[in-house]
Design an enzyme around this catalytic site. Structure first.
Site, short mmCIF file in Angstrom:
data_model
loop_
_atom_site.label_atom_id
_atom_site.label_comp_id
_atom_site.label_asym_id
_atom_site.label_seq_id
_atom_site.Cartn_x
_atom_site.Cartn_y
_atom_site.Cartn_z
N HIS A 57 -30.22 -25.38 -21.05
CA HIS A 57 -29.53 -24.27 -20.37
C HIS A 57 -29.48 -23.02 -21.27
CE1 HIS A 57 -26.48 -23.27 -17.01
NE2 HIS A 57 -27.07 -22.17 -17.46
N ARG A 93 -30.43 -23.63 -10.94
CA ARG A 93 -29.36 -24.63 -11.05
C ARG A 93 -29.96 -26.01 -10.84
NH1 ARG A 93 -26.90 -21.89 -13.79
NH2 ARG A 93 -24.84 -20.96 -13.51
P1 NDP Z 1 -28.51 -13.19 -7.00
O1 NDP Z 1 -27.28 -13.52 -6.22
O2 NDP Z 1 -28.74 -11.78 -7.41
O3 NDP Z 1 -29.80 -13.67 -6.18
C1 NDP Z 1 -29.87 -14.87 -5.51
C2 NDP Z 1 -31.13 -14.89 -4.67
O4 NDP Z 1 -31.22 -16.16 -4.02
C3 NDP Z 1 -31.13 -13.82 -3.57
O5 NDP Z 1 -32.41 -13.29 -3.39
C4 NDP Z 1 -30.70 -14.63 -2.34
O6 NDP Z 1 -31.16 -14.11 -1.09
C5 NDP Z 1 -31.40 -15.95 -2.62
N1 NDP Z 1 -30.77 -17.01 -1.82
C6 NDP Z 1 -29.50 -17.48 -1.88
N2 NDP Z 1 -29.31 -18.45 -0.98
C7 NDP Z 1 -30.48 -18.61 -0.32
C8 NDP Z 1 -30.93 -19.45 0.72
N3 NDP Z 1 -30.10 -20.32 1.30
N4 NDP Z 1 -32.20 -19.34 1.15
C9 NDP Z 1 -33.05 -18.43 0.58
N5 NDP Z 1 -32.69 -17.59 -0.43
C10 NDP Z 1 -31.42 -17.69 -0.87
O7 NDP Z 1 -28.51 -14.15 -8.28
P2 NDP Z 1 -29.21 -13.91 -9.70
O8 NDP Z 1 -30.62 -13.53 -9.46
O9 NDP Z 1 -28.38 -13.04 -10.54
O10 NDP Z 1 -29.10 -15.38 -10.34
C11 NDP Z 1 -29.73 -16.50 -9.70
C12 NDP Z 1 -29.21 -17.78 -10.33
O11 NDP Z 1 -29.77 -17.93 -11.64
C13 NDP Z 1 -27.70 -17.83 -10.59
O12 NDP Z 1 -26.99 -18.14 -9.40
C14 NDP Z 1 -27.61 -18.92 -11.62
O13 NDP Z 1 -27.47 -20.17 -10.97
C15 NDP Z 1 -28.96 -18.86 -12.35
N6 NDP Z 1 -28.83 -18.43 -13.76
C16 NDP Z 1 -29.28 -19.26 -14.74
C17 NDP Z 1 -29.21 -18.91 -16.06
C18 NDP Z 1 -29.75 -19.80 -17.13
O14 NDP Z 1 -29.60 -19.49 -18.32
N7 NDP Z 1 -30.40 -20.89 -16.80
C19 NDP Z 1 -28.64 -17.61 -16.46
C20 NDP Z 1 -28.22 -16.81 -15.35
C21 NDP Z 1 -28.31 -17.21 -14.05
P3 NDP Z 1 -30.69 -12.65 -0.61
O15 NDP Z 1 -31.56 -11.71 -1.41
O16 NDP Z 1 -31.03 -12.64 0.81
O17 NDP Z 1 -29.23 -12.54 -0.92
#
Ligand code: NDP
Length: 311
Positions: free
Chosen positions: A274, A226
């Site tokens: 995007h 993001r």
């Molecule tokens: P998930 O919810 O599966 O994974 C998020 C990861 O981020 C988890 O490992 C989580 O930790 C970690 N995380 C969240 N907050 C923190 C923090 N404060 N400190 C450290 N680690 C943190 O999401 P996805 O993998 O499915 O997607 C990730 C992002 O990718 C989406 O939220 C979206 O913004 C983006 N995206 C972009 C696209 C594009 O086309 N550009 C398409 C699809 C998604 P934990 O494992 O402990 O929960």
């Protein structure tokens, strides 16, 4: 009994999704009235949702069993206090495959320094031998559905991969660290930094001057997560100082990225609009139909959003 499923998204999207959704619901044995208009709010059972300025108040949807987001990122709806029903995100296989391919493509482009050859096509024979993958450190920030898949794929190619998450994770072949202290550890000496965190208050500008200072000089930053994850000015300063060698940015604080934004003109930045990983209608419709099936059968929903954490 027939369910009512409201498809709430920007105009035009329904045309792409109608046929895949009807097929997926049939396959899942769900009888439903489905579309952008299915009757009064109090009769709606489920909402299939993509960011839509026309739907901000969920309070009138008194019968709602769940809101099923078409997108993986739910930052525009996770904090909506009018929504009390469960919220799920997109986590279909197509999204993971698309993201893995997009990240691998950009990592390999820079790892192999393909730009070196492209810049010498006018007849300059100047060999360049890249290091092997195992000599490159990669930090993957976020080890969820997408970050986890990307970290595994990079490790399988031989890259020296560290991954960072909020809670402790274990991924074979990946050095996993977590919590606030883990960030510096993951970034230490990284040649590539890949941001696959969600946009939440806790991840706002997490890639700032201090974080960028931990990487190897000339590192490549790749952000398909993001726009809010990076401090825009810090990225430009790090590029100008040579601390970053390049940045590939797919997501931005304002989208479309305004024409006047300095990212467009910077020679050290590749802007992509995007597109890192699109939600694909066929696999996405199947994922949502499966979740509706699970909800109707009283089973736990897949990819349930933890509203308190914002993802
Ligand atoms: P998930 O919810 O599966 O994974 C998020 C990861 O981020 C988890 O490992 C989580 O930790 C970690 N995380 C969240 N907050 C923190 C923090 N404060 N400190 C450290 N680690 C943190 O999401 P996805 O993998 O499915 O997607 C990730 C992002 O990718 C989406 O939220 C979206 O913004 C983006 N995206 C972009 C696209 C594009 O086309 N550009 C398409 C699809 C998604 P934990 O494992 O402990 O929960």
């Amino acid at each position: 009994m027939s369910l009512k499923i409201l498809f709430s998204a920007r105009p035009g999207l329904w045309d792409d999704y109608e046929a895949p959704f009807r097929a997926a619901l049939d396959e899942a044995g769900i009888v439903a009235e489905l579309g952008p208009g299915v009757g009064p709010p109090e009769t709606v059972d489920y909402i299939v949702y993509a960011p839509n300025p026309d739907l901000r108040d969920f309070a009138p949807y008194t019968r709602l069993k769940a809101v099923l987001s078409l997108w993986a990122g739910v930052e525009t709806i996770a904090g909506n206090e009018t929504l009390t029903a469960p919220l799920t995100r997109m986590a279909d296989p197509g999204l993971k495959e698309g993201m893995t391919e997009w990240v691998m493509g950009h990592v390999l482009h820079h790892h192999l320094n393909i730009g070196h050859a492209l810049a010498r096509q006018s007849g300059t024979w100047e060999p360049y031998v890249p290091p092997l993958a195992r000599e490159r450190r990669v930090a993957v920030l976020g080890l969820g559905e997408l970050g986890g898949a990307v970290a595994r794929a990079l490790a399988a190619l031989g890259f020296d991969v560290s991954g960072w998450s909020r809670r402790p994770r274990e991924i074979e072949g990946v050095r996993c660290v977590s919590g606030p202290d883990g960030l510096t550890e993951a970034l230490a000496g990284a040649h590539f930094v890949i941001c696959l965190l969600p946009g939440t208050p806790k991840t706002e500008s997490i890639v700032d001057t201090a974080a960028l200072g931990s990487t190897a000089p000339g590192a490549v930053l790749i952000n398909p997560g993001r726009g809010t994850l990076i401090d825009d000015d810090a990225v430009i300063e790090a590029l100008d100082a040579g601390q970053l060698g390049h940045a590939v940015l797919d997501v931005f604080r304002t989208e479309p990225l305004p024409e006047t934004h300095p990212f467009w003109a910077h020679t050290g930045i590749t802007v992509t609009p995007h597109v890192a990983s699109e939600t694909r209608p066929t696999t996405a419709a199947r994922f949502i139909a499966e979740n509706i099936r699970r909800s109707e059968d009283g089973k736990a929903l897949l990819a349930l959003v933890d509203r308190a954490s914002g993802y």
